[in-house]
Design a protein around this motif. Structure first.
Motif, PDB file in Angstrom:
ATOM      1  N   SER A 128      -8.500  -8.190  -5.179  1.00  0.00           N
ATOM      2  CA  SER A 128      -8.961  -8.066  -6.554  1.00  0.00           C
ATOM      3  C   SER A 128      -9.950  -9.172  -6.918  1.00  0.00           C
ATOM      4  O   SER A 128     -11.029  -8.913  -7.442  1.00  0.00           O
ATOM      5  CB  SER A 128      -7.749  -8.107  -7.487  1.00  0.00           C
ATOM      6  N   ASN A 129      -9.583 -10.417  -6.636  1.00  0.00           N
ATOM      7  CA  ASN A 129     -10.445 -11.563  -6.956  1.00  0.00           C
ATOM      8  C   ASN A 129     -10.003 -12.769  -6.127  1.00  0.00           C
ATOM      9  O   ASN A 129      -9.012 -13.417  -6.455  1.00  0.00           O
ATOM     10  CB  ASN A 129     -10.369 -11.905  -8.441  1.00  0.00           C
ATOM     11  N   PRO A 130     -10.723 -13.098  -5.060  1.00  0.00           N
ATOM     12  CA  PRO A 130     -10.313 -14.199  -4.190  1.00  0.00           C
ATOM     13  C   PRO A 130     -10.766 -15.586  -4.651  1.00  0.00           C
ATOM     14  O   PRO A 130     -10.356 -16.599  -4.076  1.00  0.00           O
ATOM     15  CB  PRO A 130     -11.001 -13.845  -2.865  1.00  0.00           C
ATOM     16  N   GLU A 131     -11.605 -15.666  -5.679  1.00  0.00           N
ATOM     17  CA  GLU A 131     -12.306 -16.912  -5.987  1.00  0.00           C
ATOM     18  C   GLU A 131     -11.425 -18.125  -6.295  1.00  0.00           C
ATOM     19  O   GLU A 131     -11.785 -19.243  -5.920  1.00  0.00           O
ATOM     20  CB  GLU A 131     -13.301 -16.684  -7.122  1.00  0.00           C
ATOM     21  N   PRO A 132     -10.271 -17.997  -6.974  1.00  0.00           N
ATOM     22  CA  PRO A 132      -9.472 -19.205  -7.220  1.00  0.00           C
ATOM     23  C   PRO A 132      -9.032 -19.931  -5.947  1.00  0.00           C
ATOM     24  O   PRO A 132      -8.754 -21.127  -5.986  1.00  0.00           O
ATOM     25  CB  PRO A 132      -8.264 -18.670  -8.000  1.00  0.00           C
ATOM     26  N   LEU A 133      -8.990 -19.222  -4.812  1.00  0.00           N
ATOM     27  CA  LEU A 133      -8.575 -19.836  -3.544  1.00  0.00           C
ATOM     28  C   LEU A 133      -9.766 -20.124  -2.625  1.00  0.00           C
ATOM     29  O   LEU A 133      -9.580 -20.507  -1.467  1.00  0.00           O
ATOM     30  CB  LEU A 133      -7.592 -18.917  -2.814  1.00  0.00           C
ATOM     31  N   ALA A 134     -10.985 -19.960  -3.128  1.00  0.00           N
ATOM     32  CA  ALA A 134     -12.169 -19.997  -2.266  1.00  0.00           C
ATOM     33  C   ALA A 134     -12.424 -21.354  -1.619  1.00  0.00           C
ATOM     34  O   ALA A 134     -13.031 -21.429  -0.546  1.00  0.00           O
ATOM     35  CB  ALA A 134     -13.401 -19.559  -3.055  1.00  0.00           C
ATOM     36  N   GLU A 135     -11.986 -22.446  -2.236  1.00  0.00           N
ATOM     37  CA  GLU A 135     -12.186 -23.770  -1.645  1.00  0.00           C
ATOM     38  C   GLU A 135     -11.120 -24.092  -0.597  1.00  0.00           C
ATOM     39  O   GLU A 135     -11.249 -25.069   0.145  1.00  0.00           O
ATOM     40  CB  GLU A 135     -12.145 -24.845  -2.747  1.00  0.00           C
ATOM     41  N   ILE A 136     -10.085 -23.256  -0.532  1.00  0.00           N
ATOM     42  CA  ILE A 136      -8.921 -23.548   0.305  1.00  0.00           C
ATOM     43  C   ILE A 136      -8.878 -22.662   1.550  1.00  0.00           C
ATOM     44  O   ILE A 136      -8.572 -23.125   2.650  1.00  0.00           O
ATOM     45  CB  ILE A 136      -7.634 -23.353  -0.532  1.00  0.00           C
ATOM     46  N   GLU A 233      -3.405  -1.633  -8.380  1.00  0.00           N
ATOM     47  CA  GLU A 233      -3.187  -0.960  -7.098  1.00  0.00           C
ATOM     48  C   GLU A 233      -3.909   0.386  -7.049  1.00  0.00           C
ATOM     49  O   GLU A 233      -4.486   0.761  -6.022  1.00  0.00           O
ATOM     50  CB  GLU A 233      -1.687  -0.770  -6.835  1.00  0.00           C
ATOM     51  N   GLY A 234      -3.860   1.117  -8.164  1.00  0.00           N
ATOM     52  CA  GLY A 234      -4.556   2.392  -8.204  1.00  0.00           C
ATOM     53  C   GLY A 234      -6.055   2.233  -8.043  1.00  0.00           C
ATOM     54  O   GLY A 234      -6.727   3.086  -7.458  1.00  0.00           O
ATOM     55  N   ALA A 235      -6.597   1.111  -8.546  1.00  0.00           N
ATOM     56  CA  ALA A 235      -8.044   0.878  -8.470  1.00  0.00           C
ATOM     57  C   ALA A 235      -8.488   0.470  -7.075  1.00  0.00           C
ATOM     58  O   ALA A 235      -9.485   0.978  -6.557  1.00  0.00           O
ATOM     59  CB  ALA A 235      -8.444  -0.193  -9.485  1.00  0.00           C
ATOM     60  N   ILE A 236      -7.753  -0.446  -6.442  1.00  0.00           N
ATOM     61  CA  ILE A 236      -8.251  -1.007  -5.180  1.00  0.00           C
ATOM     62  C   ILE A 236      -7.794  -0.230  -3.950  1.00  0.00           C
ATOM     63  O   ILE A 236      -8.391  -0.376  -2.880  1.00  0.00           O
ATOM     64  CB  ILE A 236      -7.874  -2.501  -5.030  1.00  0.00           C
ATOM     65  N   PHE A 237      -6.751   0.600  -4.079  1.00  0.00           N
ATOM     66  CA  PHE A 237      -6.251   1.312  -2.904  1.00  0.00           C
ATOM     67  C   PHE A 237      -6.589   2.799  -2.885  1.00  0.00           C
ATOM     68  O   PHE A 237      -6.120   3.525  -2.018  1.00  0.00           O
ATOM     69  CB  PHE A 237      -4.737   1.121  -2.766  1.00  0.00           C
ATOM     70  N   LYS A 238      -7.374   3.281  -3.850  1.00  0.00           N
ATOM     71  CA  LYS A 238      -7.772   4.679  -3.777  1.00  0.00           C
ATOM     72  C   LYS A 238      -8.796   4.852  -2.654  1.00  0.00           C
ATOM     73  O   LYS A 238      -9.464   3.881  -2.277  1.00  0.00           O
ATOM     74  CB  LYS A 238      -8.319   5.154  -5.121  1.00  0.00           C
ATOM     75  N   PRO A 239      -8.903   6.050  -2.067  1.00  0.00           N
ATOM     76  CA  PRO A 239      -8.267   7.307  -2.453  1.00  0.00           C
ATOM     77  C   PRO A 239      -6.835   7.424  -1.933  1.00  0.00           C
ATOM     78  O   PRO A 239      -6.382   6.598  -1.137  1.00  0.00           O
ATOM     79  CB  PRO A 239      -9.167   8.348  -1.790  1.00  0.00           C
ATOM     80  N   LYS A 240      -6.174   8.479  -2.360  1.00  0.00           N
ATOM     81  CA  LYS A 240      -4.817   8.760  -1.902  1.00  0.00           C
ATOM     82  C   LYS A 240      -4.845   9.184  -0.435  1.00  0.00           C
ATOM     83  O   LYS A 240      -5.630  10.037  -0.038  1.00  0.00           O
ATOM     84  CB  LYS A 240      -4.211   9.885  -2.749  1.00  0.00           C
ATOM     85  N   ARG A 241      -3.974   8.553   0.370  1.00  0.00           N
ATOM     86  CA  ARG A 241      -3.827   8.934   1.780  1.00  0.00           C
ATOM     87  C   ARG A 241      -2.350   9.122   2.076  1.00  0.00           C
ATOM     88  O   ARG A 241      -1.532   8.275   1.728  1.00  0.00           O
ATOM     89  CB  ARG A 241      -4.419   7.856   2.690  1.00  0.00           C
ATOM     90  N   GLU A 242      -2.024  10.235   2.725  1.00  0.00           N
ATOM     91  CA  GLU A 242      -0.627  10.595   2.962  1.00  0.00           C
ATOM     92  C   GLU A 242      -0.227  10.352   4.413  1.00  0.00           C
ATOM     93  O   GLU A 242      -1.020  10.544   5.327  1.00  0.00           O
ATOM     94  CB  GLU A 242      -0.398  12.070   2.625  1.00  0.00           C
ATOM     95  N   ARG A 243       1.032   9.947   4.582  1.00  0.00           N
ATOM     96  CA  ARG A 243       1.636   9.932   5.914  1.00  0.00           C
ATOM     97  C   ARG A 243       2.294  11.293   6.125  1.00  0.00           C
ATOM     98  O   ARG A 243       2.961  11.811   5.225  1.00  0.00           O
ATOM     99  CB  ARG A 243       2.672   8.808   6.021  1.00  0.00           C
ATOM    100  N   SER A 244       2.118  11.867   7.286  1.00  0.00           N
ATOM    101  CA  SER A 244       2.595  13.225   7.520  1.00  0.00           C
ATOM    102  C   SER A 244       4.119  13.301   7.552  1.00  0.00           C
ATOM    103  O   SER A 244       4.810  12.310   7.824  1.00  0.00           O
ATOM    104  CB  SER A 244       2.042  13.758   8.847  1.00  0.00           C
ATOM    105  N   TYR A 245       4.614  14.489   7.292  1.00  0.00           N
ATOM    106  CA  TYR A 245       6.050  14.762   7.392  1.00  0.00           C
ATOM    107  C   TYR A 245       6.576  14.381   8.769  1.00  0.00           C
ATOM    108  O   TYR A 245       7.652  13.780   8.894  1.00  0.00           O
ATOM    109  CB  TYR A 245       6.300  16.245   7.105  1.00  0.00           C
ATOM    110  N   GLU A 246       5.825  14.716   9.817  1.00  0.00           N
ATOM    111  CA  GLU A 246       6.267  14.422  11.184  1.00  0.00           C
ATOM    112  C   GLU A 246       6.420  12.918  11.404  1.00  0.00           C
ATOM    113  O   GLU A 246       7.390  12.464  12.016  1.00  0.00           O
ATOM    114  CB  GLU A 246       5.276  15.003  12.201  1.00  0.00           C
ATOM    115  N   GLN A 247       5.455  12.139  10.903  1.00  0.00           N
ATOM    116  CA  GLN A 247       5.553  10.683  11.032  1.00  0.00           C
ATOM    117  C   GLN A 247       6.766  10.142  10.284  1.00  0.00           C
ATOM    118  O   GLN A 247       7.506   9.298  10.802  1.00  0.00           O
ATOM    119  CB  GLN A 247       4.292  10.016  10.477  1.00  0.00           C
ATOM    120  N   VAL A 248       6.959  10.608   9.064  1.00  0.00           N
ATOM    121  CA  VAL A 248       8.090  10.129   8.259  1.00  0.00           C
ATOM    122  C   VAL A 248       9.405  10.427   8.972  1.00  0.00           C
ATOM    123  O   VAL A 248      10.318   9.593   9.011  1.00  0.00           O
ATOM    124  CB  VAL A 248       8.067  10.770   6.851  1.00  0.00           C
TER     125      VAL A 248
END
Length: 506
Positions: A128-136, A233-248
Motif C-alpha cells: 500500500s505505502n512502503p515509504e515510512p520504512l524506506a530508510e530502513i 485488500e480489495g484494492a491491492i489484491f484484485k482481480p479475484k482468483r480462485e483455487r480449484s475444487y480439486e486443489q482444495v
C-alpha cells in the motif's frame, strides 16, 4: 532448539551445506499471530524447499518495552548469523516491531549503513505505502508470493555477497522497490493463478498433545470484485482468483493427516463469491471435516449455505454491516441490507449457530451521533428478531475508520480521538447487557492512519519510537522529541503529496 519449537508439528530443521544462505523469516508480532498467518507458512515452506537456503523463524516476544536478544525458534541461532531477514507485515503499527527487532539483534537500522543482512519486506501494508520504512529496508517485495519469491531467491543465490549488484538485479517492473535506487514507478506483481506448489499443505502446528488449536488453513480465493471504497485488500489484491475444487480437496485430505487435525479454515475475502464454494463446503461436510468460514458477505447467504455452515461445526456467524445507515453504506460502497441481515440472524439461531458477531466502523465521513444511535437501534432489533442476546451470544466489534492508500477514500480525514471515544462509550452504555462490545483503541487507529499515509520522514520517528519501547507512551514521546507535525497525515490538505503515487497496481 527452543522450548516452543520442540513440541511443534511440521517444523523444518535443515542441516544444509557450507555456503547455503541463511534466511531469518520474521513476523513482527507475537508467536500465535504468526502461526495464524498463512502467508508466513507459505514463505517458510517454500524457502526451505529451495536448494541453497535455510529458513528459520523469528517473532517478537514482548509487545512493548525492551525486546530480548532474538534467537531463531528452530535452533536458537542468533539473528546476526543470518544473511537475509525476510519480513511479512500486515499491520502498520507493527513497523515499530521491525525496528525493535533489529535493535535487539544488534543490526544496523539504516539501510545505507548496513552491508548485511539484507532486509526484504513484503505484505499488504507496504504494498500500500512502503515509504515510512524506506530508510530502513533494502528491498520491498511489492506483490504476490508466487511471481516474486522465486525470482528473488534466484537473485539472492547469484549476488548473495554483492549488495549493489543484488539491488540492481531486482527491477521495479517485476515488483521490487529499492528506495536507495530512487525508483520513480514500481509495478505490483500479481499472480495470474494460484498454483499448488506455493500453498503449504503441512503447516506448523502449536505444541501440545491435544489437537486443540491445530488446523489446516486453505486460501480458496484471493482478491475481490466488490470494490468497497474503504477496503485496502480489495484494492491491492484484485482481480479475484480462485483455487480449484480439486486443489482444495488435495490440501484438505493431505493436510488433515500431516497437521493431525480435521479442522479446515477456508480463507477468502468473501468465501461464497467462489464459483465452487457450495461444492467445496459440501465435500468437506460430507467427509466429516470441521469447517470454519470466517469471512462471508451477508448477501451471499441462504438457508442451504447456513445449513452447510452448521453441519461443518461452525458455532459463530460473523457479519460486517459496517454502518446502520443506508446513505452512509452507499458512500462506502457496501449497501446496507438490513432486512437480509435480520433474516440471516433469525435462521442462524433457528439452525443452531450459538453466537452472532457484528462488525461496525465508526468515524466515517459525514457520520454523526445520530448514525451511532442507529447502530444501537439496529443491534436491538436484530436481538429482538433473532433471539441472540447477552455477551455470550451477541458480540459487537467497533473499529474507527482508517483511510487507506489506493482506495477511493484514501484522502479522507480520520475523526478526532475524543469524538471516536464518545461514540464508543455511547455504544457501550446503550448496548450493555444486550451484547459484548469490543472496540479498537482510537489512539492506535490514529497511529495506523499516520503510518498508512506517511512518507520516509517517518523512518526517524519509527527508530526513536522503538528506542522508547513502542507503545502509546513511546509514540507520544518520540513525536514530542522530533517536534513532528502529524496533522497533515490525519487531515490531508488539497496540496498533500501522496507518497504512494509511485506504486502502480497492475
Amino acid at each position: 532448539m527452543s522450548k516452543i519449537s520442540a513440541g511443534e508439528l511440521n517444523v523444518i530443521r535443515k542441516k544444509g551445506r557450507p555456503g547455503d544462505l541463511k534466511v531469518a523469516l520474521f513476523y513482527p508480532s507475537l508467536y500465535h499471530v504468526a502461526l495464524d498467518t498463512l502467508s508466513f507458512h507459505m514463505l517458510y515452506f517454500y524457502v526451505n524447499n529451495r536448494r541453497g537456503f535455510i529458513a528459520e523463524r523469528f517473532n517478537i516476544v514482548k509487545k512493548f518495552g525492551q525486546e530480548p536478544r532474538p534467537y531463531s525458534l528452530e535452533n536458537k541461532t542468533p539473528l546476526k548469523n543470518f544473511d537475509v531477514i525476510l519480513v511479512s507485515v500486515h499491520y502498520e503499527p507493527d513497523y515499530v516491531n521491525i525496528v525493535r527487532f533489529l535493535q535487539a539483534g544488534g543490526i544496523s537500522v539504516f539501510s545505507s549503513e548496513r552491508e548485511k543482512p539484507y532486509i526484504i519486506v513484503g505484505g499488504p501494508a507496504v504494498i500500500s505505502n512502503p515509504e515510512p520504512l524506506a530508510e530502513i529496508v533494502d528491498v520491498f517485495a511489492m506483490g504476490d508470493i508466487e511471481p516474486i519469491l522465486p525470482y528473488l531467491l534466484d537473485r539472492l543465490l547469484e549476488f548473495h555477497d554483492r549488495k549493489h549488484q543484488l539491488l540492481e538485479a531486482l527491477p521495479p517492473e517485476k515488483g521490487f522497490y529499492v528506495p536507495q535506487r530512487g525508483d520513480k514507478e514500481v509495478i505490483v506483481n500479481k499472480a495470474i493463478e494460484l498454483p499448488l506448489e506455493f500453498h503449504p499443505i503441512a503447516q506448523i502446528q502449536p505444541a501440545g498433545k491435544s489437537p486443540r488449536g491445530r488446523k489446516t488453513m486453505i486460501e480458496v480465493m484471493r482478491g475481490c470484485f466488490r470494490e468497497c471504497s474503504f477496503c485496502l485488500e480489495g484494492a491491492i489484491f484484485k482481480p479475484k482468483r480462485e483455487r480449484s475444487y480439486e486443489q482444495v480437496r488435495v490440501i484438505a485430505e493431505t493436510g488433515s493427516y500431516l497437521n493431525k487435525s480435521r479442522k479446515i479454515v477456508l480463507l477468502a475475502l468473501s468465501y461464497f463469491d467462489h464459483s465452487e464454494s457450495d461444492k467445496i463446503l459440501e465435500y468437506l461436510v460430507n467427509n466429516d471435516f470441521e469447517v470454519s468460514v470466517p469471512s462471508i458477505r451477508v448477501e451471499t447467504l441462504n438457508e442451504k449455505r447456513l445449513e452447510l455452515i452448521v453441519a461443518g461445526g461452525q458455532k459463530t456467524l460473523t457479519i460486517a454491516p459496517e454502518t446502520a445507515d443506508y446513505s452512509l453504506s452507499l458512500e462506502i460502497g457496501k449497501p446496507l441490507l438490513q432486512a437480509k441481515i435480520e433474516n440471516v440472524a433469525f435462521y442462524s439461531r433457528k439452525m443452531g449457530i450459538k453466537s452472532l458477531k457484528l462488525y461496525f466502523m465508526i468515524g466515517l465521513p459525514g457520520e454523526t451521533i445520530e448514525h451511532i444511535k442507529k447502530i444501537v437501534d439496529f443491534v436491538k432489533k436484530i436481538s429482538e428478531k433473532s433471539g441472540y442476546r447477552g455477551v455470550r451470544e451477541l458480540k459487537i466489534t467497533v473499529s474507527p475508520f482508517v483511510p487507506k492508500p489506493h482506495t477511493p477514500m484514501q484522502l479522507a480525514r480520520i475523526e478526532d480521538i475524543q469524538t471516536l471515544k464518545k461514540k464508543i462509550n455511547l455504544l457501550k452504555r446503550e448496548l450493555g447487557g444486550f451484547a459484548e462490545i469490543r472496540s479498537h483503541d482510537p489512539r492506535w487507529s490514529h497511529i495506523q492512519a499516520i503510518l498508512s499515509r506517511g512518507n520516509r520522514l517517518l523512518s526517524k520517528l519509527l527508530i526513536l519510537w522503538a528506542k522508547y519501547g513502542g507503545g502509546l507512551g513511546g509514540w507520544r514521546k518520540a513525536i514530542k522529541d522530533l517536534n513532528l507535525d502529524i496533522r497533515k497525515y490525519l487531515t490531508p490538505t488539497p496540496d498533500f503529496t501522496m507518497p504512494w503515487k509511485k506504486i502502480r497496481l497492475s
